[in-house]
Motif scaffolding. Structure first.
Motif, mmCIF file in Angstrom:
data_model
loop_
_atom_site.group_PDB
_atom_site.id
_atom_site.type_symbol
_atom_site.label_atom_id
_atom_site.label_comp_id
_atom_site.label_asym_id
_atom_site.label_seq_id
_atom_site.Cartn_x
_atom_site.Cartn_y
_atom_site.Cartn_z
ATOM 1 N N ASP A 20 0.877 -1.175 0.000
ATOM 2 C CA ASP A 20 0.000 0.000 0.000
ATOM 3 C C ASP A 20 0.914 1.224 0.000
ATOM 4 O O ASP A 20 1.361 1.695 1.048
ATOM 5 C CB ASP A 20 -0.908 -0.014 1.229
ATOM 6 N N LEU A 21 1.230 1.725 -1.177
ATOM 7 C CA LEU A 21 2.255 2.750 -1.330
ATOM 8 C C LEU A 21 1.821 4.109 -0.796
ATOM 9 O O LEU A 21 2.654 4.922 -0.395
ATOM 10 C CB LEU A 21 2.652 2.872 -2.806
ATOM 11 N N HIS A 22 0.516 4.369 -0.794
ATOM 12 C CA HIS A 22 0.034 5.682 -0.358
ATOM 13 C C HIS A 22 -0.404 5.696 1.110
ATOM 14 O O HIS A 22 -0.417 6.757 1.737
ATOM 15 C CB HIS A 22 -1.136 6.127 -1.243
ATOM 16 N N GLY A 23 -0.753 4.541 1.633
ATOM 17 C CA GLY A 23 -1.191 4.492 3.028
ATOM 18 C C GLY A 23 -0.647 3.285 3.747
ATOM 19 O O GLY A 23 -1.418 2.444 4.245
ATOM 20 N N PRO A 24 0.682 3.158 3.833
ATOM 21 C CA PRO A 24 1.253 1.978 4.496
ATOM 22 C C PRO A 24 0.939 1.966 5.986
ATOM 23 O O PRO A 24 1.263 2.908 6.698
ATOM 24 C CB PRO A 24 2.759 2.137 4.245
ATOM 25 N N SER A 25 0.300 0.913 6.450
ATOM 26 C CA SER A 25 -0.098 0.839 7.858
ATOM 27 C C SER A 25 0.658 -0.237 8.628
ATOM 28 O O SER A 25 0.576 -0.298 9.859
ATOM 29 C CB SER A 25 -1.609 0.573 7.961
ATOM 30 N N ILE A 26 1.391 -1.095 7.920
ATOM 31 C CA ILE A 26 2.091 -2.195 8.572
ATOM 32 C C ILE A 26 3.101 -1.709 9.619
ATOM 33 O O ILE A 26 3.179 -2.289 10.719
ATOM 34 C CB ILE A 26 2.770 -3.101 7.526
ATOM 35 N N PRO A 27 3.898 -0.649 9.357
ATOM 36 C CA PRO A 27 4.848 -0.203 10.390
ATOM 37 C C PRO A 27 4.179 0.109 11.727
ATOM 38 O O PRO A 27 4.671 -0.302 12.783
ATOM 39 C CB PRO A 27 5.473 1.052 9.764
ATOM 40 N N LYS A 28 3.060 0.815 11.689
ATOM 41 C CA LYS A 28 2.378 1.166 12.941
ATOM 42 C C LYS A 28 1.796 -0.058 13.627
ATOM 43 O O LYS A 28 1.839 -0.183 14.850
ATOM 44 C CB LYS A 28 1.266 2.183 12.681
ATOM 45 N N MET A 29 1.268 -0.977 12.843
ATOM 46 C CA MET A 29 0.599 -2.138 13.428
ATOM 47 C C MET A 29 1.576 -3.069 14.119
ATOM 48 O O MET A 29 1.177 -3.884 14.947
ATOM 49 C CB MET A 29 -0.203 -2.873 12.359
ATOM 50 N N PHE A 30 2.865 -2.957 13.786
ATOM 51 C CA PHE A 30 3.896 -3.735 14.479
ATOM 52 C C PHE A 30 4.693 -2.894 15.468
ATOM 53 O O PHE A 30 5.654 -3.395 16.063
ATOM 54 C CB PHE A 30 4.859 -4.369 13.473
ATOM 55 N N GLY A 31 4.339 -1.627 15.624
ATOM 56 C CA GLY A 31 5.096 -0.759 16.519
ATOM 57 C C GLY A 31 6.485 -0.455 15.999
ATOM 58 O O GLY A 31 7.414 -0.249 16.785
ATOM 59 N N LEU A 32 6.639 -0.407 14.666
ATOM 60 C CA LEU A 32 7.950 -0.205 14.050
ATOM 61 C C LEU A 32 8.065 1.158 13.369
ATOM 62 O O LEU A 32 8.977 1.381 12.565
ATOM 63 C CB LEU A 32 8.216 -1.306 13.021
ATOM 64 N N GLU A 33 7.170 2.067 13.660
ATOM 65 C CA GLU A 33 7.222 3.388 13.039
ATOM 66 C C GLU A 33 8.550 4.085 13.345
ATOM 67 O O GLU A 33 9.061 4.019 14.464
ATOM 68 C CB GLU A 33 6.075 4.263 13.549
ATOM 69 N N GLY A 34 9.086 4.746 12.331
ATOM 70 C CA GLY A 34 10.326 5.491 12.509
ATOM 71 C C GLY A 34 11.574 4.666 12.341
ATOM 72 O O GLY A 34 12.684 5.211 12.331
ATOM 73 N N GLN A 35 11.432 3.347 12.214
ATOM 74 C CA GLN A 35 12.602 2.497 12.015
ATOM 75 C C GLN A 35 12.904 2.365 10.520
ATOM 76 O O GLN A 35 12.005 2.448 9.679
ATOM 77 C CB GLN A 35 12.382 1.121 12.639
ATOM 78 N N HIS A 36 14.180 2.165 10.208
ATOM 79 C CA HIS A 36 14.604 2.075 8.816
ATOM 80 C C HIS A 36 15.445 0.818 8.620
ATOM 81 O O HIS A 36 16.195 0.413 9.514
ATOM 82 C CB HIS A 36 15.411 3.314 8.434
ATOM 83 N N PRO A 37 15.341 0.196 7.444
ATOM 84 C CA PRO A 37 16.075 -1.049 7.194
ATOM 85 C C PRO A 37 17.552 -0.798 6.908
ATOM 86 O O PRO A 37 17.942 0.283 6.444
ATOM 87 C CB PRO A 37 15.375 -1.619 5.961
ATOM 88 N N ASN A 38 18.362 -1.794 7.178
ATOM 89 C CA ASN A 38 19.773 -1.752 6.797
ATOM 90 C C ASN A 38 19.909 -2.188 5.335
ATOM 91 O O ASN A 38 19.051 -2.892 4.795
ATOM 92 C CB ASN A 38 20.600 -2.680 7.691
ATOM 93 N N ALA A 39 21.003 -1.767 4.716
ATOM 94 C CA ALA A 39 21.243 -2.140 3.327
ATOM 95 C C ALA A 39 22.742 -2.264 3.077
ATOM 96 O O ALA A 39 23.553 -1.621 3.748
ATOM 97 C CB ALA A 39 20.639 -1.104 2.386
ATOM 98 N N ASP A 40 23.105 -3.134 2.148
ATOM 99 C CA ASP A 40 24.487 -3.243 1.693
ATOM 100 C C ASP A 40 24.469 -3.644 0.222
ATOM 101 O O ASP A 40 23.424 -3.523 -0.447
ATOM 102 C CB ASP A 40 25.296 -4.223 2.553
#
Length: 289
Positions: free
Chosen positions: A77-97
């Motif tokens: 859901d590109l315009h209304g992503p709700s998964i981060p909030k539903m897991f309490g992960l808002e504000g977190q960012h993934p690692n990348a290499d």
């Protein structure tokens, strides 16, 4: 043996002879290489908004993981992503290499959403058709999913760009779980989702009737505030299996807002029991596929 060696998708570009000779071919190979490690892809969709589709996707993914499966959940859901909030992960960012972007992990579940890539939770995602297709392709191919038994995709409502791109990109061994609520106004739109699946030759595991009766938190009584049985009638009309009727409980809403999925916070509830029934039905379907 690598995942591509065991891939059963005969259309997989990685297994085709010759080298990728343009950017699009290279992108397709990167996607197929990543998807070779995923046994089953489940698209959670609905033609109607507000039916609890994301809540169903979150708790279904958790129920599958609790059964010992390796599970990933992708929020498209590109315009209304709700998964981060539903897991309490808002504000977190993934690692990348150099290998790609690593999904966030919560318990035994791998989770990815465009919401993790935004600077602020209030930022808008502004894009149209071709950009949406490219974004979903990147989320599938650039994310290091690893070996998964199930990858669930939480789609926005409707039969537009996002679910269309997802189905086109996933390849074989994909199927849909379609979520509805009991009232006619929802069922009319959800029937369009079933038509979408037929047109794209996407198998449907079954229907889920969400908010199927309200369970009072005080007396435990059940009231059919949105009617009941609509999904059963749609199942009989279309020949699609009804997987479960999931009752509405106020604690589901509270848990979603607090980042505490209902299945984890209240595993013995009627709602959680119904979701485990859906998970078993998905496993049985995929085992017979």
């Amino acid at each position: 043996m690598s995942s591509c060696d065991s891939c059963s998708d005969s259309s997989c570009s990685v297994k085709q002879p010759g080298q990728a000779n343009d950017q699009q071919s290279q992108m397709r190979q990167a996607l197929d290489r990543r998807m070779c490690g995923v046994k089953h892809k489940i698209v959670v969709m609905s033609g109607k908004g507000g039916v609890g589709k994301s809540t169903t996707a979150v708790n279904l993914a958790l129920a599958l993981a609790q059964q010992g499966n390796k599970v990933g959940l992708l929020d498209i859901d590109l315009h209304g992503p709700s998964i981060p909030k539903m897991f309490g992960l808002e504000g977190q960012h993934p690692n990348a290499d150099e290998n790609g972007i690593y999904p966030l992990e919560t318990g035994d579940l791998k989770v990815m959403s465009i919401g993790f890539l935004l600077e602020s939770t209030g930022d808008a995602t502004i894009m149209r058709g071709p950009m949406k297709h490219g974004a979903i392709q990147q989320l599938l191919s650039d994310v290091v999913w690893g070996e998964l038994d199930y990858l669930l995709l939480d789609c926005p409502p409707g039969t537009g760009d996002e679910p269309l791109s997802a189905v086109q990109l996933l390849g074989s061994r994909a199927a849909a779980v379609v979520v509805t609520t009991p009232q006619d106004v929802a069922l009319t739109d959800v029937e369009k989702s079933l038509s979408f699946c037929r047109e794209l030759k996407l198998p449907v595991v079954g229907l889920v009737e969400n908010m199927s009766g309200f369970i009072c938190p005080h007396c435990g009584g059940k009231s059919d505030i949105f009617k009941r049985g609509g999904a059963q009638k749609l199942a009989e009309k279309t020949g699609i299996k009804l997987l479960a009727e999931i009752p509405f409980e106020p604690l589901v809403v509270i848990g979603g807002d607090a980042g505490q999925p209902h299945l984890l916070a209240h595993p013995d509830s009627a709602n959680s029991e119904a979701l485990r029934t859906v998970a078993k039905a998905v496993c049985d379907y995929c085992a017979a596929d």
